[in-house]
Design a protein around this motif. Structure first.
Motif, PDB file in Angstrom:
ATOM      1  N   GLY A  70       0.833  -1.191   0.000  1.00  3.42           N
ATOM      2  CA  GLY A  70       0.000   0.000   0.000  1.00  3.42           C
ATOM      3  C   GLY A  70       0.870   1.244   0.000  1.00  3.42           C
ATOM      4  O   GLY A  70       2.075   1.185  -0.227  1.00  3.42           O
ATOM      5  N   TRP A  71       0.253   2.388   0.269  1.00  2.00           N
ATOM      6  CA  TRP A  71       1.005   3.640   0.307  1.00  2.00           C
ATOM      7  C   TRP A  71       2.062   3.591   1.408  1.00  2.00           C
ATOM      8  O   TRP A  71       3.169   4.071   1.254  1.00  2.00           O
ATOM      9  CB  TRP A  71       0.045   4.802   0.541  1.00  2.00           C
ATOM     10  CG  TRP A  71       0.735   6.133   0.569  1.00  2.00           C
ATOM     11  CD1 TRP A  71       0.997   6.920   1.657  1.00  2.00           C
ATOM     12  CD2 TRP A  71       1.281   6.840  -0.562  1.00  2.00           C
ATOM     13  NE1 TRP A  71       1.650   8.062   1.282  1.00  2.00           N
ATOM     14  CE2 TRP A  71       1.840   8.047  -0.080  1.00  2.00           C
ATOM     15  CE3 TRP A  71       1.334   6.583  -1.928  1.00  2.00           C
ATOM     16  CZ2 TRP A  71       2.451   8.978  -0.900  1.00  2.00           C
ATOM     17  CZ3 TRP A  71       1.958   7.508  -2.756  1.00  2.00           C
ATOM     18  CH2 TRP A  71       2.502   8.689  -2.243  1.00  2.00           C
ATOM     19  N   GLU A  72       1.697   2.974   2.540  1.00  2.00           N
ATOM     20  CA  GLU A  72       2.617   2.863   3.664  1.00  2.00           C
ATOM     21  C   GLU A  72       2.871   1.387   3.942  1.00  2.00           C
ATOM     22  O   GLU A  72       1.968   0.554   3.828  1.00  2.00           O
ATOM     23  CB  GLU A  72       2.009   3.541   4.895  1.00  2.00           C
ATOM     24  CG  GLU A  72       2.943   3.646   6.081  1.00  2.00           C
ATOM     25  CD  GLU A  72       2.353   4.485   7.206  1.00  2.00           C
ATOM     26  OE1 GLU A  72       2.515   4.089   8.377  1.00  2.00           O
ATOM     27  OE2 GLU A  72       1.720   5.509   6.903  1.00  2.00           O
ATOM     28  N   LEU A  73       4.102   1.054   4.292  1.00  2.00           N
ATOM     29  CA  LEU A  73       4.443  -0.347   4.568  1.00  2.00           C
ATOM     30  C   LEU A  73       3.711  -0.849   5.799  1.00  2.00           C
ATOM     31  O   LEU A  73       3.708  -0.204   6.850  1.00  2.00           O
ATOM     32  CB  LEU A  73       5.954  -0.492   4.793  1.00  2.00           C
ATOM     33  CG  LEU A  73       6.874  -0.619   3.587  1.00  2.00           C
ATOM     34  CD1 LEU A  73       8.316  -0.755   4.056  1.00  2.00           C
ATOM     35  CD2 LEU A  73       6.487  -1.806   2.726  1.00  2.00           C
ATOM     36  N   ASP A  74       3.098  -2.035   5.671  1.00  5.14           N
ATOM     37  CA  ASP A  74       2.560  -2.703   6.848  1.00  5.14           C
ATOM     38  C   ASP A  74       3.711  -3.335   7.635  1.00  5.14           C
ATOM     39  O   ASP A  74       4.867  -3.317   7.198  1.00  5.14           O
ATOM     40  CB  ASP A  74       1.562  -3.791   6.421  1.00  5.14           C
ATOM     41  CG  ASP A  74       0.321  -3.198   5.771  1.00  5.14           C
ATOM     42  OD1 ASP A  74      -0.099  -2.106   6.201  1.00  5.14           O
ATOM     43  OD2 ASP A  74      -0.210  -3.815   4.823  1.00  5.14           O
TER      44      ASP A  74
END
Length: 625
Positions: A238-242
């Motif tokens: 996604g836009w930010e790493l999980d």
């Protein structure tokens, strides 16, 4: 170090230097033979040589670290270079470049801008860029090989002058290997480089297969899957790493947060933005460009570029993934207990695994393979950089008429000067990562704008090229100075914030300044002579904004047709990027025992290979010899 492993390494070094010196007599026939092998080397040898030259030890150590930390999606970090510029070269750029029949990239520039003052200015600036980038890469190799050998080899080679440390152990090891590699490269030119790189490629493939086989036999599926999470194995993001790691290994999630790539979507987006322009700009004036210019024909240039992609990624990632699997099982528990992991240098994972967790025999072959990776890449730059000093500066502006023996002697001197400057720069580099980011994001950022425009826009002229390259080089150099002195700026100041930014996020600034220099240089000076443009377009046939040139050519010859292959080439590039990516993730999924994703990767590889057979290979076969 066991005597068996040490014997393998010594035999390898002696064999490589011996082959390089033995074949060097072929280089004595002139500059064309010295720098391009007389354009007589078969395309598949050049492809093996090109692939071998990209299999470098510093990059391998960096890739091991990011794959370990970020998991499978870390292959997108490679887009920072971007590695899929090789796909663009394969699809159309190799053909465009090889049609020029010149010796270096800066000499090629004269076919685009002519031989007037503007053309000469563009010619000199690209030669300077080639020399600066060669020096930067030699510094990058110096940093990598020293760090690697210090962990592996048992001897302390620190040299003292009284109470002063003259060279630490890392620097001493690096100097020894660089000296040996420089000797055979300078002696034999392109013939020695290609001969030794084909040998080195074979050793690297054997090393990768042995490490991959060892992990498949020695470690169980349970051992591996108990360490890595499902997110670690996930290609998508996604836009930010999980969270890449489970709560048991939270320290690694904290390390990811501290590295500045948490906004992974922004990183990939910026890499795509940079990658498109950088890829169309074409290969930088270095060893990759020299291989294209060394092929016998336009058709063979395309074959060589496609072959390079095919033979590089699977063997390389068998080695990288194999090392990472060993690290995951053997080192993760110990590293997870270190609460101050933010200070850990992941670049030493590679030598640490080889030193303590690889069996005798395999260790020696693996070390020989990694030394081969270093020596092949280093020798390629030592061959490419001096070509610009001798052919494009010394011969053109200082001594245009001299014997071949004289020019080859000057080439030897230029090689030692370039190596010396690269080593000097390497003494002041903080890490492989800092040099990687400077080269890929800053130095190449200054290269992209002018070299993108040179293909696609007829009005772009020699002065536009000069000022675009010059402004890019200046701002790239300023970025390097900022990065190296980041500790000197007061917290909260503008320069402190600028020095703390990851280099990839500075790319739009560097690109923007370079575009501004290109446009001002172009519009404030007259266009390139129409005869030069007609000759260039008729010969190279790029697509882009060439309407006035095409209109003139059409009026002179009614059968003339322009290049309308832009959309086909772009679709081929997208398919090629997927094809290339499948070759990277396939060995990773295999070695981490995710068999369903392994099969999917294999299926994608086969399907894209079949598509490219019809959309690319069949069309290359129709190119006249």
């Amino acid at each position: 170090m066991d005597i068996i492993d040490l014997s393998i390494i010594i035999c390898y070094v002696l064999l490589t230097v011996g082959v390089g010196v033995w074949i060097s007599k072929k280089a004595s026939k002139g500059l064309d033979h010295y720098f391009l092998g007389g354009k007589s080397i078969k395309w598949y040898y050049l492809g093996l040589s090109n692939g071998s030259g990209m299999f470098d030890i510093s990059g391998t150590a960096w890739m091991v670290g990011i794959l370990f930390l970020y998991g499978v999606k870390s292959f997108m970090f490679m887009w920072l270079w971007p590695i899929w510029n090789q796909i663009f070269v394969m699809m159309f750029l190799a053909v465009w470049i090889r049609r020029s029949k010149v010796m270096t990239g800066s000499e090629w520039i004269l076919t685009r801008f002519g031989n007037d003052r503007a053309g000469k200015a563009s010619h000199i600036i690209v030669a300077i860029f080639a020399i600066v980038s060669a020096i930067g890469f030699i510094a990058y190799f110096f940093e990598g090989i020293g760090k690697f050998l210090t962990v592996i080899l048992p001897w302390d080679l620190t040299l003292h002058l009284g109470q002063t440390v003259l060279f630490n152990s890392e620097q001493s090891y690096a100097l020894i290997i660089i000296f040996l590699t420089t000797v055979y490269t300078v002696k034999g030119g392109m013939f020695s480089v290609v001969a030794t790189e084909v040998l080195q490629y074979g050793i690297m493939v054997i090393a990768g297969l042995l490490v991959a086989g060892y992990t498949l036999i020695h470690f169980t599926d349970i051992q591996i899957t108990s360490v890595i999470s499902e997110e670690w194995k996930n290609v998508f993001f996604g836009w930010e790493l999980d969270e890449q790691w489970s709560s048991k290994y939270q320290v690694f999630n904290n390390l990811i947060d501290s590295e500045g790539y948490k906004m992974f979507g922004a990183l990939v987006g910026m890499s795509l933005f940079k990658g498109f322009f950088a890829s169309i700009a074409g290969p930088t004036p270095s060893y990759d460009l020299q291989r294209i210019l060394s092929t016998k024909s336009v058709k063979e240039a395309a074959y060589m570029s496609g072959f390079t992609n095919l033979i590089l990624f699977i063997p390389r990632y068998l080695l990288i993934a194999g090392i990472v699997v060993i690290a995951l099982v053997t080192l993760t528990p110990e590293m997870a207990s270190n609460t101050a992991l933010s200070g850990v240098d992941l670049e030493i994972l590679l030598p640490k695994i080889i030193n303590f967790h690889v069996p005798i025999g395999i260790k020696g072959l693996l070390l020989a393979g990694l030394l081969a990776a270093f020596m092949s890449t280093f020798s390629a730059f030592v061959n490419a950089g001096p070509a610009y000093i001798v052919n494009d500066i010394y011969k053109k502006y200082f001594k245009p008429k001299a014997t071949s023996e004289h020019y080859i002697k000057i080439s030897h001197i230029a090689s030692f000067v370039v190596v010396g400057l690269g080593v000097f720069m390497g003494f002041f580099a903080d890490s492989i990562n800092s040099l990687t980011l400077w080269i890929t994001s800053s130095l190449f950022g200054g290269y992209v704008a002018a070299n993108f425009l040179k293909w696609v826009w007829w009005r772009f002229n020699g002065w536009g090229y000069f000022w675009g390259m010059f402004s890019g080089l200046v701002i790239a150099s300023l970025q390097f100075v900022l990065d190296q002195n980041k500790g000197s700026f007061a917290s909260g100041t503008f320069f402190h914030h600028l020095s703390e930014l990851q280099a990839i996020y500075l790319f739009p600034i560097i690109f923007g300044v370079s575009i501004m220099g290109s446009l001002l240089g172009t519009f404030l000076t007259k266009p390139t002579n129409m005869d030069v443009l007609k000759s260039f377009y008729t010969n190279v046939r790029p697509w882009g904004f060439w309407k006035p040139v095409c209109k003139t050519l059409k009026s002179e010859e009614t059968s003339f047709t322009k290049n309308n292959d832009f959309y086909r080439d772009m679709v081929n590039c997208i398919i090629g990027i997927v094809w290339q990516s499948s070759m990277i993730v396939l060995p990773i999924f295999l070695l981490i025992r995710d068999y369903p994703k392994t099969l999917v990767s294999l299926f994608v590889f086969l399907i894209t290979s079949i598509i490219l057979k019809y959309t690319w290979l069949d069309r290359v076969r129709m190119i006249p010899d």
